[in-house]
Design a protein around this motif. Structure first.
Motif, mmCIF file in Angstrom:
data_model
loop_
_atom_site.group_PDB
_atom_site.id
_atom_site.type_symbol
_atom_site.label_atom_id
_atom_site.label_comp_id
_atom_site.label_asym_id
_atom_site.label_seq_id
_atom_site.Cartn_x
_atom_site.Cartn_y
_atom_site.Cartn_z
ATOM 1 N N ALA A 117 0.839 -1.212 0.000
ATOM 2 C CA ALA A 117 0.000 0.000 0.000
ATOM 3 C C ALA A 117 0.867 1.253 0.000
ATOM 4 C CB ALA A 117 -0.941 -0.006 1.202
ATOM 5 N N ALA A 118 1.955 1.240 0.780
ATOM 6 C CA ALA A 118 2.861 2.397 0.818
ATOM 7 C C ALA A 118 3.473 2.630 -0.563
ATOM 8 C CB ALA A 118 3.947 2.182 1.873
ATOM 9 N N ARG A 119 3.820 1.555 -1.245
ATOM 10 C CA ARG A 119 4.402 1.701 -2.597
ATOM 11 C C ARG A 119 3.413 2.347 -3.560
ATOM 12 N NH1 ARG A 119 7.339 -4.048 -2.483
ATOM 13 N NH2 ARG A 119 9.326 -3.350 -1.609
ATOM 14 N N ARG A 120 2.129 2.062 -3.393
ATOM 15 C CA ARG A 120 1.112 2.698 -4.257
ATOM 16 C C ARG A 120 1.025 4.196 -3.994
ATOM 17 N NH1 ARG A 120 -4.601 0.009 -4.719
ATOM 18 N NH2 ARG A 120 -4.646 1.435 -6.495
ATOM 19 N N LEU A 121 1.329 4.614 -2.762
ATOM 20 C CA LEU A 121 1.291 6.035 -2.414
ATOM 21 C C LEU A 121 2.487 6.805 -2.974
ATOM 22 C CD1 LEU A 121 0.209 5.932 1.344
ATOM 23 C CD2 LEU A 121 -1.162 6.744 -0.586
ATOM 24 N N VAL A 122 3.625 6.121 -3.142
ATOM 25 C CA VAL A 122 4.855 6.813 -3.540
ATOM 26 C C VAL A 122 4.650 7.553 -4.855
ATOM 27 C CG1 VAL A 122 7.243 6.465 -4.315
ATOM 28 C CG2 VAL A 122 6.415 5.314 -2.245
ATOM 29 N N GLY A 123 4.995 8.835 -4.814
ATOM 30 C CA GLY A 123 4.889 9.692 -5.990
ATOM 31 C C GLY A 123 4.457 11.085 -5.598
ATOM 32 N N MET A 124 4.307 11.933 -6.599
ATOM 33 C CA MET A 124 3.837 13.304 -6.420
ATOM 34 C C MET A 124 2.364 13.354 -6.818
ATOM 35 S SD MET A 124 4.492 16.508 -5.658
ATOM 36 C CE MET A 124 6.237 16.828 -5.765
ATOM 37 N N TRP A 125 1.560 14.006 -5.976
ATOM 38 C CA TRP A 125 0.122 14.093 -6.187
ATOM 39 C C TRP A 125 -0.315 15.558 -6.194
ATOM 40 C CZ3 TRP A 125 -2.502 9.473 -6.853
ATOM 41 C CH2 TRP A 125 -1.818 8.317 -6.483
ATOM 42 N N ARG A 126 -1.180 15.929 -7.157
ATOM 43 C CA ARG A 126 -1.736 17.284 -7.265
ATOM 44 C C ARG A 126 -3.199 17.242 -6.825
ATOM 45 N NH1 ARG A 126 -1.604 17.592 -12.448
ATOM 46 N NH2 ARG A 126 0.514 18.394 -12.551
ATOM 47 N N LEU A 128 -10.054 14.928 0.366
ATOM 48 C CA LEU A 128 -9.145 15.469 -0.638
ATOM 49 C C LEU A 128 -8.964 14.434 -1.741
ATOM 50 C CD1 LEU A 128 -8.017 16.298 2.430
ATOM 51 C CD2 LEU A 128 -6.526 17.677 1.016
ATOM 52 N N LEU A 129 -9.216 14.846 -2.967
ATOM 53 C CA LEU A 129 -9.010 13.992 -4.127
ATOM 54 C C LEU A 129 -7.739 14.447 -4.822
ATOM 55 C CD1 LEU A 129 -9.844 11.845 -6.235
ATOM 56 C CD2 LEU A 129 -11.219 13.649 -7.338
ATOM 57 N N TRP A 130 -6.809 13.511 -4.984
ATOM 58 C CA TRP A 130 -5.497 13.791 -5.569
ATOM 59 C C TRP A 130 -5.344 13.047 -6.890
ATOM 60 C CZ3 TRP A 130 -2.554 17.223 -2.896
ATOM 61 C CH2 TRP A 130 -2.844 17.413 -1.540
ATOM 62 N N GLU A 131 -4.613 13.667 -7.808
ATOM 63 C CA GLU A 131 -4.263 13.039 -9.078
ATOM 64 C C GLU A 131 -2.746 12.921 -9.146
ATOM 65 O OE1 GLU A 131 -5.813 13.656 -13.505
ATOM 66 O OE2 GLU A 131 -4.750 15.421 -12.734
ATOM 67 N N ARG A 132 -2.283 11.735 -9.520
ATOM 68 C CA ARG A 132 -0.841 11.503 -9.606
ATOM 69 C C ARG A 132 -0.242 12.402 -10.687
ATOM 70 N NH1 ARG A 132 2.172 7.329 -7.778
ATOM 71 N NH2 ARG A 132 0.379 5.986 -7.475
ATOM 72 N N VAL A 133 0.866 13.051 -10.363
ATOM 73 C CA VAL A 133 1.604 13.852 -11.343
ATOM 74 C C VAL A 133 2.471 12.881 -12.126
ATOM 75 C CG1 VAL A 133 3.282 15.697 -11.671
ATOM 76 C CG2 VAL A 133 1.581 15.876 -9.832
ATOM 77 N N PRO A 134 2.329 12.863 -13.462
ATOM 78 C CA PRO A 134 3.120 11.907 -14.245
ATOM 79 C C PRO A 134 4.611 12.181 -14.149
ATOM 80 C CG PRO A 134 1.483 13.031 -15.631
ATOM 81 C CD PRO A 134 1.453 13.678 -14.287
ATOM 82 N N VAL A 135 5.370 11.117 -14.183
ATOM 83 C CA VAL A 135 6.829 11.219 -14.210
ATOM 84 C C VAL A 135 7.237 11.746 -15.579
ATOM 85 C CG1 VAL A 135 8.981 9.877 -14.156
ATOM 86 C CG2 VAL A 135 7.118 9.352 -12.546
ATOM 87 N N ARG A 136 8.159 12.696 -15.596
ATOM 88 C CA ARG A 136 8.702 13.180 -16.864
ATOM 89 C C ARG A 136 9.773 12.195 -17.310
ATOM 90 N NH1 ARG A 136 10.305 19.226 -15.817
ATOM 91 N NH2 ARG A 136 11.609 18.742 -17.620
ATOM 92 N N PRO A 137 9.578 11.534 -18.446
ATOM 93 C CA PRO A 137 10.519 10.490 -18.880
ATOM 94 C C PRO A 137 11.971 10.941 -18.936
ATOM 95 C CG PRO A 137 8.570 10.497 -20.269
ATOM 96 C CD PRO A 137 8.472 11.693 -19.380
ATOM 97 N N GLU A 138 12.195 12.186 -19.348
ATOM 98 C CA GLU A 138 13.580 12.646 -19.480
ATOM 99 C C GLU A 138 14.250 12.832 -18.121
ATOM 100 O OE1 GLU A 138 11.192 16.549 -19.417
ATOM 101 O OE2 GLU A 138 10.884 14.489 -20.074
ATOM 102 N N LEU A 139 13.469 12.862 -17.046
ATOM 103 C CA LEU A 139 14.031 13.024 -15.708
ATOM 104 C C LEU A 139 14.007 11.734 -14.896
ATOM 105 C CD1 LEU A 139 12.409 16.444 -14.743
ATOM 106 C CD2 LEU A 139 14.685 16.035 -15.685
ATOM 107 N N ALA A 140 13.367 10.714 -15.411
ATOM 108 C CA ALA A 140 13.228 9.450 -14.672
ATOM 109 C C ALA A 140 14.574 8.776 -14.470
ATOM 110 C CB ALA A 140 12.286 8.506 -15.433
ATOM 111 N N ALA A 141 14.713 8.139 -13.324
ATOM 112 C CA ALA A 141 15.946 7.381 -13.027
ATOM 113 C C ALA A 141 16.087 6.244 -14.017
ATOM 114 C CB ALA A 141 15.904 6.854 -11.600
ATOM 115 N N ARG A 142 17.294 5.972 -14.372
ATOM 116 C CA ARG A 142 17.537 4.893 -15.354
ATOM 117 C C ARG A 142 18.190 3.720 -14.703
ATOM 118 N NH1 ARG A 142 16.395 7.459 -20.113
ATOM 119 N NH2 ARG A 142 16.810 9.654 -20.118
#
Length: 173
Positions: free
Chosen positions: A26-35, A159-173
């Motif tokens: 469940a914690a892994r599903r939360l990981v990320g930026m939310w608007r 509060l309803l949040w929408e995940r902010v998409p990862v920018r591919p050019e900035l994603a870890a490789r």
């Protein structure tokens, strides 16, 4: 000294063991930026209204940290950027919400606890703030503030949040 170190190691292992596989998932599903998409306050008389702090972000990091910042976008601009009047300063602070700290998930309860390490309100540092969570889908998260944090006539803060998409050019490789 060795006894103290051994006790700390046992406590750390007990703490890690207390986090189930379901909690971690469940914690892994939360990981990320939310608007923030929608923030609604509901009242005992059955009415509801949007909260004025409608511009907000929350993130959950894979380090176990969370940060939240929200503002009322209708706050009046200061007459001077470097020297607000007392009224302007108060309006700026009351139109802002912010905190950072660690988080812990309880999947069975569908709750996440934010432990305040930094808080706009100094009296709340060191406290835990519980949120009840559900996912509409992989990119939409609902957090409900625990009722212990508000007074009648408020019966719910959602509060309803929408995940902010990862920018591919900035994603870890």
């Amino acid at each position: 000294m060795r006894t103290a170190v051994a006790c700390l190691m046992v406590l750390a292992n007990v703490s890690l063991a207390a986090q189930s596989a379901e909690d971690v998932a469940a914690a892994r599903r939360l990981v990320g930026m939310w608007r923030l998409v929608d923030r609604t306050v509901s009242f005992a008389d059955g009415t509801s209204r949007p909260d004025p702090r409608t511009t907000a972000y929350i993130f959950y990091s894979d380090t176990g940290m969370t940060c939240y910042i929200a503002m009322d976008p209708t706050r009046t601009a200061w007459k001077s950027e470097t020297a607000p009047t007392p009224e302007e300063a108060v309006a700026s602070i009351t139109g802002l919400g912010a905190y950072c700290g660690t988080f812990h998930v309880n999947a069975k309860e569908a709750s996440v606890v934010h432990h305040m390490e930094i808080e706009r309100i100094p009296n709340l540092i060191g406290r835990d703030r519980k949120r009840w969570f559900s996912f509409q889908d992989a990119d939409h998260l609902i957090l409900k503030v625990d009722p212990s944090e508000f007074r009648a006539p408020v019966v719910e803060r959602r509060l309803l949040w929408e995940r902010v998409p990862v920018r591919p050019e900035l994603a870890a490789r």
